[in-house]
Design a protein around this motif. Structure first.
Motif, PDB file in Angstrom:
ATOM      1  N   PRO A  61       0.845  -1.208   0.000  1.00  0.00           N
ATOM      2  CA  PRO A  61       0.000   0.000   0.000  1.00  0.00           C
ATOM      3  C   PRO A  61       0.874   1.249   0.000  1.00  0.00           C
ATOM      4  O   PRO A  61       2.042   1.192   0.445  1.00  0.00           O
ATOM      5  CB  PRO A  61      -0.795  -0.130   1.311  1.00  0.00           C
ATOM      6  CG  PRO A  61      -0.794  -1.593   1.611  1.00  0.00           C
ATOM      7  CD  PRO A  61       0.542  -2.100   1.136  1.00  0.00           C
ATOM      8  N   GLY A 245     -12.331  -9.806   3.381  1.00  0.00           N
ATOM      9  CA  GLY A 245     -11.065  -9.144   3.120  1.00  0.00           C
ATOM     10  C   GLY A 245      -9.852 -10.047   3.145  1.00  0.00           C
ATOM     11  O   GLY A 245      -8.713  -9.567   3.136  1.00  0.00           O
ATOM     12  N   HIS A 246     -10.052 -11.357   3.165  1.00  0.00           N
ATOM     13  CA  HIS A 246      -8.952 -12.320   3.124  1.00  0.00           C
ATOM     14  C   HIS A 246      -9.218 -13.330   2.024  1.00  0.00           C
ATOM     15  O   HIS A 246     -10.364 -13.757   1.828  1.00  0.00           O
ATOM     16  CB  HIS A 246      -8.792 -13.026   4.471  1.00  0.00           C
ATOM     17  CG  HIS A 246      -8.344 -12.124   5.576  1.00  0.00           C
ATOM     18  ND1 HIS A 246      -7.016 -11.897   5.868  1.00  0.00           N
ATOM     19  CD2 HIS A 246      -9.052 -11.360   6.442  1.00  0.00           C
ATOM     20  CE1 HIS A 246      -6.918 -11.057   6.890  1.00  0.00           C
ATOM     21  NE2 HIS A 246      -8.145 -10.704   7.251  1.00  0.00           N
ATOM     22  N   GLN A 268      -7.059  -7.687   1.766  1.00  0.00           N
ATOM     23  CA  GLN A 268      -7.596  -6.521   1.070  1.00  0.00           C
ATOM     24  C   GLN A 268      -7.496  -5.287   1.949  1.00  0.00           C
ATOM     25  O   GLN A 268      -7.852  -5.323   3.131  1.00  0.00           O
ATOM     26  CB  GLN A 268      -9.060  -6.756   0.696  1.00  0.00           C
ATOM     27  CG  GLN A 268      -9.648  -5.698  -0.215  1.00  0.00           C
ATOM     28  CD  GLN A 268     -11.087  -6.010  -0.588  1.00  0.00           C
ATOM     29  OE1 GLN A 268     -11.847  -6.506   0.232  1.00  0.00           O
ATOM     30  NE2 GLN A 268     -11.462  -5.748  -1.832  1.00  0.00           N
ATOM     31  N   GLN A 269      -6.947  -4.212   1.356  1.00  0.00           N
ATOM     32  CA  GLN A 269      -6.862  -2.935   2.054  1.00  0.00           C
ATOM     33  C   GLN A 269      -7.237  -1.826   1.090  1.00  0.00           C
ATOM     34  O   GLN A 269      -6.700  -1.752  -0.013  1.00  0.00           O
ATOM     35  CB  GLN A 269      -5.443  -2.715   2.613  1.00  0.00           C
ATOM     36  CG  GLN A 269      -5.061  -3.703   3.686  1.00  0.00           C
ATOM     37  CD  GLN A 269      -3.921  -3.210   4.554  1.00  0.00           C
ATOM     38  OE1 GLN A 269      -3.447  -2.092   4.413  1.00  0.00           O
ATOM     39  NE2 GLN A 269      -3.485  -4.049   5.473  1.00  0.00           N
ATOM     40  N   ASP A 270      -8.172  -0.982   1.527  1.00  0.00           N
ATOM     41  CA  ASP A 270      -8.642   0.131   0.691  1.00  0.00           C
ATOM     42  C   ASP A 270      -9.066  -0.345  -0.694  1.00  0.00           C
ATOM     43  O   ASP A 270      -8.805   0.312  -1.712  1.00  0.00           O
ATOM     44  CB  ASP A 270      -7.552   1.205   0.571  1.00  0.00           C
ATOM     45  CG  ASP A 270      -7.203   1.815   1.920  1.00  0.00           C
ATOM     46  OD1 ASP A 270      -8.119   1.976   2.754  1.00  0.00           O
ATOM     47  OD2 ASP A 270      -6.013   2.122   2.147  1.00  0.00           O
ATOM     48  N   TRP A 273      -5.861  -5.625  -3.279  1.00  0.00           N
ATOM     49  CA  TRP A 273      -5.370  -6.876  -2.709  1.00  0.00           C
ATOM     50  C   TRP A 273      -3.843  -6.924  -2.692  1.00  0.00           C
ATOM     51  O   TRP A 273      -3.190  -6.516  -3.658  1.00  0.00           O
ATOM     52  CB  TRP A 273      -5.912  -8.060  -3.503  1.00  0.00           C
ATOM     53  CG  TRP A 273      -7.381  -8.271  -3.292  1.00  0.00           C
ATOM     54  CD1 TRP A 273      -8.396  -7.760  -4.052  1.00  0.00           C
ATOM     55  CD2 TRP A 273      -7.993  -9.035  -2.248  1.00  0.00           C
ATOM     56  NE1 TRP A 273      -9.610  -8.158  -3.541  1.00  0.00           N
ATOM     57  CE2 TRP A 273      -9.398  -8.953  -2.441  1.00  0.00           C
ATOM     58  CE3 TRP A 273      -7.501  -9.790  -1.182  1.00  0.00           C
ATOM     59  CZ2 TRP A 273     -10.307  -9.591  -1.602  1.00  0.00           C
ATOM     60  CZ3 TRP A 273      -8.403 -10.424  -0.341  1.00  0.00           C
ATOM     61  CH2 TRP A 273      -9.786 -10.329  -0.552  1.00  0.00           C
ATOM     62  N   GLU A 276      -0.206 -11.158   1.814  1.00  0.00           N
ATOM     63  CA  GLU A 276      -0.183 -11.009   3.268  1.00  0.00           C
ATOM     64  C   GLU A 276       1.229 -11.166   3.821  1.00  0.00           C
ATOM     65  O   GLU A 276       1.659 -10.407   4.697  1.00  0.00           O
ATOM     66  CB  GLU A 276      -1.111 -12.047   3.895  1.00  0.00           C
ATOM     67  CG  GLU A 276      -1.327 -11.886   5.376  1.00  0.00           C
ATOM     68  CD  GLU A 276      -2.384 -12.840   5.909  1.00  0.00           C
ATOM     69  OE1 GLU A 276      -1.991 -13.843   6.538  1.00  0.00           O
ATOM     70  OE2 GLU A 276      -3.578 -12.587   5.690  1.00  0.00           O
TER      71      GLU A 276
END
Length: 311
Positions: A61, A245-246, A268-270, A273, A276
């Protein structure tokens, strides 16, 4: 010779094998992927191209990528001072690799050594390789930085690589001459003047040097029958799960003609993907770098009133 923050820039082949082969343009527009598969597909394109700056910009990100760039100049502070012996060895090595007619001079020096080594070690090599494989597998099993999935994949890769190492004609004179040529060409492209340069390069310059080294490494492996690009091109993705979100994606690929399989976890962020494992690794590195030197958190023991240092 170790470039600064090697943990960031030289991705192990096992990481590359977790990523898929595709020619999408998802990475060019924004970080992460619109889907778990798109995130993996875009990453492998960047790995194949040797675009490590682009890879990290895609794989993290924006805030984490900015932290990595900001942290870059601080990593060398943790390295031991460069000694006179270090400088001498560096200068000698680079001079031999970059001087006029280096290819022929180095090969002439290597040729009798290869002949002697073949006579001395050819029969012992399979045993030595088996011992080395056992030691590496023991290290994988005891690793505190690899999770169980990563350990299983590492062992699977080792099971394929070990027979290749045993069967590869390492003492072949023609292949050795090609390898020397690749080493010399790569060293000249790197254009490293002194060891201090390794510790003073900014992020963008470092990524460019890594790309050059990576290209040379791929050529070297290809001489002895291992194509990194063929392995990456063989990857097939199958979604396993995706909720809250995973996501988990199954990754099938072929290494030296042998089918292997693993799974990759994404978060998942904002709305985008990311891997991790890569995200966690980058954040832990940033956290460790920014902790005060020698600091330790102190936890009070509720029962005795004593205190204990926590790592």
């Amino acid at each position: 010779m170790r470039l600064p923050s090697l943990r960031y820039a030289l991705l192990p082949l096992s990481v590359a094998l977790l990523l898929s082969a595709c020619h999408g343009k998802d990475a060019a527009s924004q970080p992460g992927g619109s889907t778990p598969e798109a995130a993996l597909q875009a990453s492998v394109d960047l790995i194949k191209a040797g675009d490590f700056n682009g890879l990290w910009k895609h794989a993290l990100p924006p805030a984490d990528y900015a932290n990595m760039r900001a942290d870059w100049g601080h990593h060398q502070q943790d390295q031991r001072p460069i000694t006179a012996e270090d400088r001498a060895k560096f200068n000698e090595t680079m001079q031999k690799l970059t001087e006029p007619d280096a290819e022929n001079k180095l090969y002439a020096e290597l040729q009798p050594k290869l002949t002697a080594m073949e006579q001395q070690y050819k029969d012992q090599l399979p045993v030595l390789i088996s011992v080395g494989e056992a030691l590496v597998k023991s290290g994988v099993a005891q690793s505190k930085t690899l999770n169980e999935t990563q350990k299983a994949q590492a062992n699977g890769v080792l099971d394929v690589l070990a027979p290749w190492v045993q069967q590869t004609p390492w003492f072949d004179q023609a292949k050795a001459k090609q390898a020397v040529g690749v080493a010399v060409t790569t060293a000249r492209k790197l254009d490293l003047k002194d060891p201090d340069q390794l510790r003073s390069m900014d992020f963008d310059t470092s990524m460019g040097k890594y790309a050059t080294g990576y290209a040379g490494l791929k050529q070297m492996l290809m001489i002895y029958g291992l194509s990194v690009d063929d392995t990456l091109n063989s990857v097939k993705l199958t979604p396993v799960s995706n909720s809250d979100g995973h996501a988990v994606v199954k990754v099938d690929y072929t290494l030296l003609g042998k089918p292997l399989s693993t799974e990759s976890k994404l978060v998942q962020q904002d709305g985008r993907w990311y891997s991790e494992d890569m995200l966690d690794s980058a954040r832990k590195a940033h956290q460790q770098l920014n902790e005060p030197a020698g600091s330790a958190s102190v936890a009070a023991d509720a029962g005795t009133g004593t205190v204990a240092k926590q790592d």
